[in-house]
Design a protein around this motif. Structure first.
Motif: not given
Lengths: 296, 411
Positions: B18-19, B22-23, B44-49
């Motif tokens: 699953v990890a 998703i990753a 992940g952490r920078e997904g939006k920008p």
């Protein structure tokens, strides 16, 4: 440094210690009873922060009420996680690699579920307690004070439960000697499940409280996890008092240490302390004090 | 193996699967035309920008293909994007750039959002002699290695520091601030923070008498508590407070700054300031904070409004911050270089990129050209938060939408 500056810093350290204690206590009791290093603790804290955020956003619930509500919700959630995952772990009186990997994997899953639901934007709650409480020249941040009072009250209630209830005595017995505890009738499985629920409830509660002070994203909780390890090593595993003691030492050293070394070395304070304590006092400072007390 | 261990193994494998699912995810393709590799984090952490940057690149590709593609040797060639999501993971990011070049035969690669991911990717292009344009990393450590195939559409962070100091200097010249004010600096312990502080120090050295730095320290990223640092800043008795911080640290530090009753004549958190999340978290506590940013939709050049409208049509929303704009310009500069090289030869494109000038750039100044080290040198815009959710461009003067409020009124 003036006396006022010193008192202001001391207050900051005390408020921080209350928060640190709330963060570490859940991890401590889970480790004490099950010998599981719960790396998913950071994930539960992150969910606690978002839980409070969603209640605040959608129901306009006061964040303090949201934090208190997180206790029963995360207690049930923790019991569910135990039933689904943790109970299948092989039992051991030492931390095992399988438990470490399972909790690490579960933390990654929680983190990525967080990214899927909330994205990576930093969120924060605009609390009503934004300013300071002035006491002459001394200033007390009101949000920090409210969080401190909530954290200390919950820790006191937990301490009461651990000392006065059958469940609390079962937990203490399992921490002290799991084999003897089972011989005298403690149900290891049931107590473990309740303990895991309680530990998760405190993780969610700590996360919900922190949402009132910090911004957060799905990666939230990682720096606090490291500090929780330090507190556990400092304070020992046997009592809430030990956790409070460890949290206070760490907060005092971090807050005052920064006056003498550059702020960029702040993480080195916690790690340095961890290494020193492990080398010089392997049972933690609380263990050392206890031994001296007995000898006296 | 007993039953309980077997169950446990199955659970462990399921969690891992699953990890993994998703990753990461990938979308790609092959075929005729010119293949452009794009490696960005959309999870992940920078997904939006990362997602915003991808949209900027894809909008540019769509507009080029809608016009028939690029003209190379008299033939119209369509651009074909091969996209990889690096999941905000540095190691994965570098290997995906390698994959885009070696397996997908990309003619050039764009990507590298955030300094850490950009640094990881930057070692690959020279190895494969393939042009690479980072649209989201600005640290000098990427551009001072002498790489020959590395380009970047973000101006250097040292320039951000320099323009921040220049803006403050302009307030002194206008008589709003006094000469000789003391500055306290607290910057994150990253290349970004170091470069920012360096830019300010350089400007002050070149303009003696304007300001003196009385406090300069680095702090750890993601620190839960800044009370000790803020106490030191308070003790420094500075007039101006300049920090360089990521959004989360900006929110935490500013909250504790207010709670500790601090006040300075001017305050900045580097490139952070006008973010909606900060406003939401701190309310009026973000008023008067100024920031240096790479792009603003408030810029008055004619191409800005066209870009905002096209982007809105393409994605259904207006651009959020600068992310899409620098990526859009990066792709357009690459397209122009391919046409000017009149070839799909990678070294010829690299040579053309060194000379190319995007005359309708979205960036401050309205034109974009890569410098000798591959990085653009467009200026920054200084914006200031004002009461009532208003944000104005306050510097440089020729693009300002409002006057700077200096010094900040005491509350």
């Amino acid at each position: 440094m003036t006396a006022v500056e010193f008192i202001n810093l001391l207050i900051s350290a005390l408020l921080l210690a209350g928060l640190y204690a709330a963060v570490a206590v859940g991890m401590t009791i889970i480790y004490g009873v099950m010998k599981i290093v719960n790396l998913a603790h950071a994930g539960f804290m992150m969910l606690g922060a978002y839980f409070n955020y969603e209640l605040f956003e959608w129901l306009h619930l006061d964040p303090m009420a949201g934090a208190l509500l997180s206790l029963p919700v995360f207690f049930v959630f923790g019991m569910g996680v135990h039933w689904l995952l943790v109970r299948w772990l092989p039992k051991s009186d030492q931390p095992t690699l399988s438990s470490l990997l399972l909790m690490f994997g579960f933390w990654l899953v929680l983190q990525n579920v967080g990214y899927l639901i909330w994205g990576n934007s930093d969120r924060a709650i605009l609390t009503a307690h934004r300013r300071t409480l002035p006491l002459g020249p001394i200033t007390i941040p009101t949000a920090g004070l409210v969080v401190f009072i909530a954290a200390v009250t919950c820790l006191a209630v937990l301490q009461f439960i651990l000392h006065k209830s059958w469940f609390g005595r079962s937990v203490t017995a399992l921490i002290q000697n799991p084999y003897a505890a089972q011989i005298v009738g403690v149900d290891h499985q049931k107590t473990s499940q309740l303990t895991f629920g309680l530990g998760t409830a405190f993780a969610g509660f700590a996360g919900a409280l922190m949402a009132m002070l910090f911004s957060f994203n799905p990666d939230f909780g990682r720096p606090f996890l490291v500090r929780a390890f330090v507190i556990i090593v400092l304070g020992g595993l046997e009592s809430v008092t030990g956790v409070a003691f460890g949290a206070l030492i760490l907060a005092l050293i971090e807050t005052f240490g920064i006056l003498f070394i550059p702020a960029g070395y702040q993480p080195a304070i916690s790690f340095g302390l961890l290494v020193v304590v492990l080398l010089v006092f392997p049972t933690g400072i609380a263990g050392l004090l206890k031994r001296k007390w007995r000898l006296a | 193996m007993n039953r309980s261990s077997h169950r446990f193994t199955v659970i462990l494998l399921l969690v891992a699967a699953v990890a993994g699912l998703i990753a990461g995810c990938k979308k790609g393709g092959g075929g005729d035309g010119i293949t452009i590799g794009v490696v960005l984090p959309i999870t992940g952490r920078e997904g939006k920008p990362g997602q915003y940057q991808r949209e900027g690149i894809e909008l540019a590709i769509k507009q080029i293909n809608d016009k028939g593609g690029l003209t190379v040797n008299g033939k119209k060639l369509q651009l074909k994007e091969v996209f990889y999501d690096d999941g905000s993971d540095s190691a994965k990011s570098a290997s995906l750039v390698e994959r885009a070049i070696s397996s997908d035969s990309a003619t050039a690669v764009l990507g590298g959002y955030s300094t850490a991911l950009g640094q990881a990717e930057s070692v690959i292009p020279d190895r494969y002699q393939t042009p690479w344009i980072t649209t989201g990393a600005a640290a000098s450590t990427i551009f001072n290695h002498g790489y020959q195939y590395t380009f970047g559409t973000l101006s250097p962070t040292t320039l951000l520091g320099g323009i921040t100091a220049e803006f403050l200097g302009a307030q002194v010249d206008q008589g709003k601030l006094k000469k000789g004010l003391k500055i306290a600096m607290a910057v994150e312990n990253t290349d970004h923070g170091v470069d920012y502080a360096q830019g300010i120090e350089d400007w002050i050295k070149q303009h003696p008498g304007y300001f003196t730095i009385v406090f300069n320290e680095k702090f750890d990223l993601g620190s839960p508590d800044f009370s000790g640092l803020l106490q030191k800043i308070k003790s420094a008795k500075a007039d101006i407070f300049l920090a360089d911080a990521h959004l989360a640290d900006y929110i935490t530090m500013q909250r504790q700054y207010l709670q500790n009753g601090l006040h300075h004549q001017m305050i900045s958190y580097g490139a952070r300031g006008p973010e909606a999340d900060a406003k939401k978290a701190l309310g009026a506590g973000t008023d008067y904070i100024f920031a240096g940013i790479w792009w603003s939709k408030k810029l008055q050049y004619p191409q800005e409004q066209k870009f905002v409208n096209d982007y809105k049509q393409f994605t259904g929303r207006e651009p959020d911050s600068w992310y899409a704009a620098t990526a859009y310009d990066g792709m357009r500069a690459l397209a122009l270089a391919i046409e000017q090289a009149n070839s799909t030869d990678k070294t010829a494109i690299r040579d053309a990129l060194r000379k190319v000038e995007l005359k309708d750039s979205l960036l401050p100044g309205g034109a974009m050209k890569f410098g000798p080290n591959g990085q653009v040198g467009n200026g920054f815009l200084i914006v200031q938060n004002k009461p009532g959710d208003k944000v104005d461009i306050v510097f440089p003067k020729d693009v300002a939408t409002g006057d700077a409020i200096a010094p900040i009124p005491a509350k």
